[in-house]
Structures are given as C-alpha cells and as structure tokens.
Design a protein around this motif. Structure first.
Motif, PDB file in Angstrom:
ATOM      1  N   PRO A  57     -35.234  26.661   4.870  1.00  0.00           N
ATOM      2  CA  PRO A  57     -35.376  28.040   4.393  1.00  0.00           C
ATOM      3  C   PRO A  57     -34.995  28.099   2.893  1.00  0.00           C
ATOM      4  N   LEU A  58     -35.523  28.785   1.752  1.00  0.00           N
ATOM      5  CA  LEU A  58     -35.107  29.129   0.528  1.00  0.00           C
ATOM      6  C   LEU A  58     -33.521  29.659   0.587  1.00  0.00           C
ATOM      7  N   ARG A  59     -33.621  30.723   1.400  1.00  0.00           N
ATOM      8  CA  ARG A  59     -32.030  31.370   1.597  1.00  0.00           C
ATOM      9  C   ARG A  59     -31.891  31.390   2.910  1.00  0.00           C
ATOM     10  N   ALA A  60     -30.459  30.692   3.212  1.00  0.00           N
ATOM     11  CA  ALA A  60     -29.970  31.034   4.673  1.00  0.00           C
ATOM     12  C   ALA A  60     -29.635  32.391   4.968  1.00  0.00           C
ATOM     13  N   TYR A 119     -31.299  39.014  19.075  1.00  0.00           N
ATOM     14  CA  TYR A 119     -32.651  38.513  18.303  1.00  0.00           C
ATOM     15  C   TYR A 119     -32.017  38.439  16.946  1.00  0.00           C
ATOM     16  N   VAL A 120     -30.983  39.150  16.464  1.00  0.00           N
ATOM     17  CA  VAL A 120     -30.466  38.897  15.014  1.00  0.00           C
ATOM     18  C   VAL A 120     -29.720  37.640  15.124  1.00  0.00           C
ATOM     19  N   ARG A 121     -29.109  37.382  15.875  1.00  0.00           N
ATOM     20  CA  ARG A 121     -28.298  36.024  16.109  1.00  0.00           C
ATOM     21  C   ARG A 121     -29.261  34.908  15.922  1.00  0.00           C
ATOM     22  N   ILE A 122     -30.432  35.001  16.804  1.00  0.00           N
ATOM     23  CA  ILE A 122     -31.343  33.694  16.759  1.00  0.00           C
ATOM     24  C   ILE A 122     -32.105  33.648  15.396  1.00  0.00           C
ATOM     25  N   VAL A 123     -32.372  34.738  14.692  1.00  0.00           N
ATOM     26  CA  VAL A 123     -32.884  34.860  13.376  1.00  0.00           C
ATOM     27  C   VAL A 123     -32.068  34.051  12.602  1.00  0.00           C
ATOM     28  N   ARG A 124     -30.752  34.572  12.580  1.00  0.00           N
ATOM     29  CA  ARG A 124     -29.759  33.812  11.522  1.00  0.00           C
ATOM     30  C   ARG A 124     -29.734  32.444  11.752  1.00  0.00           C
ATOM     31  N   ALA A 178     -40.448  35.281   8.126  1.00  0.00           N
ATOM     32  CA  ALA A 178     -39.524  35.439   6.951  1.00  0.00           C
ATOM     33  C   ALA A 178     -39.237  34.346   6.042  1.00  0.00           C
ATOM     34  N   LEU A 179     -38.935  33.072   6.772  1.00  0.00           N
ATOM     35  CA  LEU A 179     -38.586  32.052   5.667  1.00  0.00           C
ATOM     36  C   LEU A 179     -39.730  31.817   4.870  1.00  0.00           C
ATOM     37  N   HIS A 205     -37.522  38.508  -0.036  1.00  0.00           N
ATOM     38  CA  HIS A 205     -37.797  39.112   1.261  1.00  0.00           C
ATOM     39  C   HIS A 205     -36.474  39.838   1.786  1.00  0.00           C
ATOM     40  N   ILE A 206     -36.700  40.983   2.381  1.00  0.00           N
ATOM     41  CA  ILE A 206     -35.787  41.659   3.144  1.00  0.00           C
ATOM     42  C   ILE A 206     -36.377  41.658   4.716  1.00  0.00           C
TER      43      ILE A 206
END
Length: 344
Positions: free
Chosen positions: A163-166, A119-124, A78-79, A89-90
């Motif tokens: 990352p470009l966007r956090a 999973y979502v928490r780790i990605v964030r 994603a990054l 990206h989405i």
C-alpha cells in the motif's frame, strides 16, 4: 470549514456535467469529491473514472456498503485507488439497511456494530501489511475453516501490492447513538446524513462517549465530521424546499420498512415523530403524493443550506460552529459549485 462535492449514486442514468463540476470544484478550492452506491451504480468505478481527471481533490466513497464486498476486497480497491491517485483516497463505509443487505446482497444484517468493527479491523490489517491477514471472525473469518463446501485449504495471506499509505483514512456513515459512538472510537471521521446544527449537543454526547473509550483512535482535535447537505442558492426558498421534499419523503417513508428505518429514526430524534408516522403510512400504502404533502417545510429546510448567498453564508457559519469540518454538498451545477467556493 472544507468543501466536498457529493456526486452520490446514479438514478436511471449517469449524471450529466460531472467533468465540468470537477473542474469547477478544483478551481474553487474544494477539498474532496465523493461517490455513493445503493443497488445500481457502484461507488468505486465512477470515483476512479472521474478521479483520473483531478489533481488535488481527495477521492472518497460515501458510502461503500459493507455487504457489497468482503473487507479484503474493499482493502484491495482502496490500496489500488490510493496508488493511482497519489494518496488521495478516503474510505467511506456504511452498513446500509436490512432491506438492501438481505434483499440485494443476500446476506444477514444482524449485529451491524460488531460487523463494522471487525470489517474495519481487517481493512486496517491489510493496509498495514505487517503479516498475513487472519481473523477469528465470527463475521469475516480468515482463513475460512468450516462451513458447507469449505475445503480447509485456505492459507493466510498478505497483500502482494505494498500500500502507498498504511493509514488511508476510514470514515463511517452512522445515524444512531451507538453507531456514532463506535465511529468516534474506531474511525478517522464521521459521515453524517440529515445533519442539523440544532442537535449538535446530542451528537457531541454520542461522539464524546466514543472518544473517551480506551484505545480510541482519534480525539475531537483530529477527527473529521463530514455532513452531507443539499445546497440551493436562491431567492425562492419555497421552490427549493419543494424540489427536495420528494427525497425526504422517500428516505423517511420508502427507504427501509415500517419495522426498521434508520432514517425515520433519525427524524424522530429531531422531533418529527408524527410527520414520520404519517409519511410512512401514506408512502407504504402507495399514496405518494399525499406522503409528499405530509412533509413539513422545516423538516426539509433544517438539513439544507438554502437561501440567498448571504443567508447561505450565515448558515454555513452555524454548521461550522456546530463542529462540522467538511460540508459535503450535493450541488448539481457548475454555478452552485463556484458560488460555494466563494462563500467558504
């Protein structure tokens, strides 16, 4: 109302005419393009390849399957894509079903809601890059400290690349009430499949439960609802329904098992319980033609946009009034893409 182009996953061969459809989508004011995966083509490679020819379209996965990648691997992809696309990206994620998770990826399907949340928490955490990424698990422990073959030498790490966007948006595919409520709580958007405006009130109850939870990430005002929908602009509605009848039969009768099929459960909530039973029984016994014949016309039609241009325009208004912010259309030709751009 925004438009997204759903390119989906590949069947036996890659789809034809995608570059031309992407040109038409950008020229017609589409907001986004999405790819998917099942157990063949992956979601990220086509998105990067085709996305490289675009300038304005947001590039999303709908969906990338959780079990296909550890959360840190997904965050890396994603990054990377977000940098290459200039912040377009989405991240679209979904758990898939036990037949794919255990049969294709060889992983356990249990506790899909808890796995999704972790999973979502780790990605964030990866995208935030505020420190080394650690997780107590139990589904994705970082570093891994125990288990067969574990050395105990794992080190907490944070991404080398900034990352470009956090806050790359994360949208979740969800079908059941608990999953949709959790999506409203922890995600930036909902990827809805087999959506029908007729049940908007039921969906709103599920979503509102999530929005009301302490620490909910979004409210209805800034939460996106993106619904996948087949669109056929035609005078021959019956032929269009017949064209998509096999897809409905496949998802209801052939995707999943008799014991667990989330798509079948969704159609039961729509009121098609007897048809679901008949389709599933016939499909699983190898009587596929009879299974197709058992699919009622309305069961196909109410999750589609189909009819003349004026009729489709009226239907789009119903979906927008129901709260859908993006129509993710599965158009497969340039003419339909351009026509939709004129209607929205």
């Amino acid at each position: 109302m925004k438009l997204g182009l759903q390119l989906g996953y590949w069947s036996a061969q890659p789809p034809l005419g995608v570059p031309e459809m992407l040109v038409a989508a950008e020229e017609s004011g589409f907001d986004s393009v999405f790819t998917a995966e099942s157990w063949g083509s992956d979601a990220y490679t086509p998105l990067a390849w085709w996305g490289a020819t675009t300038e304005t379209l947001r590039l999303g996965t709908a969906v990338a399957q959780l079990s296909a990648r550890p959360p840190t691997t997904l965050a890396m992809a994603a990054l990377t894509l977000d940098h290459l696309s200039g912040g377009r990206h989405i991240i679209g994620l979904g758990v898939s079903g036990p037949q794919v998770v255990e049969g294709w990826y060889g992983q356990s399907f249990g506790k899909p809601l808890a796995r999704t949340r972790e999973y979502v928490r780790i990605v964030r955490d990866v995208l935030a890059r505020e420190g080394a990424v650690v997780s107590d698990g139990p589904h994705y422990p970082l570093p891994r400290r125990e288990g067969e073959g574990v050395t105990g030498l794992g080190k907490p790490l944070k991404p080398i690349t900034h990352p470009l966007r956090a806050d790359i948006p994360i949208w979740l595919g969800a079908e059941g009430p608990k999953n949709v409520a959790q999506t409203a709580e922890i995600a930036d958007g909902w990827l809805a499949i087999f959506y029908t405006p007729r049940l908007a009130g039921m969906y709103d109850e599920w979503l509102d439960e999530g929005f009301a939870r302490p620490g909910a990430r979004r409210s209805r005002a800034d939460f996106e609802i993106s619904a996948t929908v087949q669109c056929v602009i035609t005078d021959d509605v019956a032929a269009a329904i017949d064209r998509y009848r096999p897809s409905t039969a496949l998802y209801v009768g052939g995707m999943g098992a008799a014991e667990k099929n989330f798509h079948a459960d969704l159609y039961r909530r729509m009121g098609y319980g007897q048809a679901v039973d008949d389709i599933g029984r016939l499909f699983r016994s190898g009587r596929k033609e009879e299974a197709l014949a058992a699919v009622p016309d309305e069961m196909v039609r109410e999750t589609m946009l189909v009819g003349t241009a004026d009729e489709v325009r009226e239907q789009i208004g119903l979906w927008e009034a129901a709260g859908v912010t993006t129509l993710m259309v599965t158009a497969r030709d340039v003419q339909t893409v351009r026509a939709l751009g004129e209607l929205v």
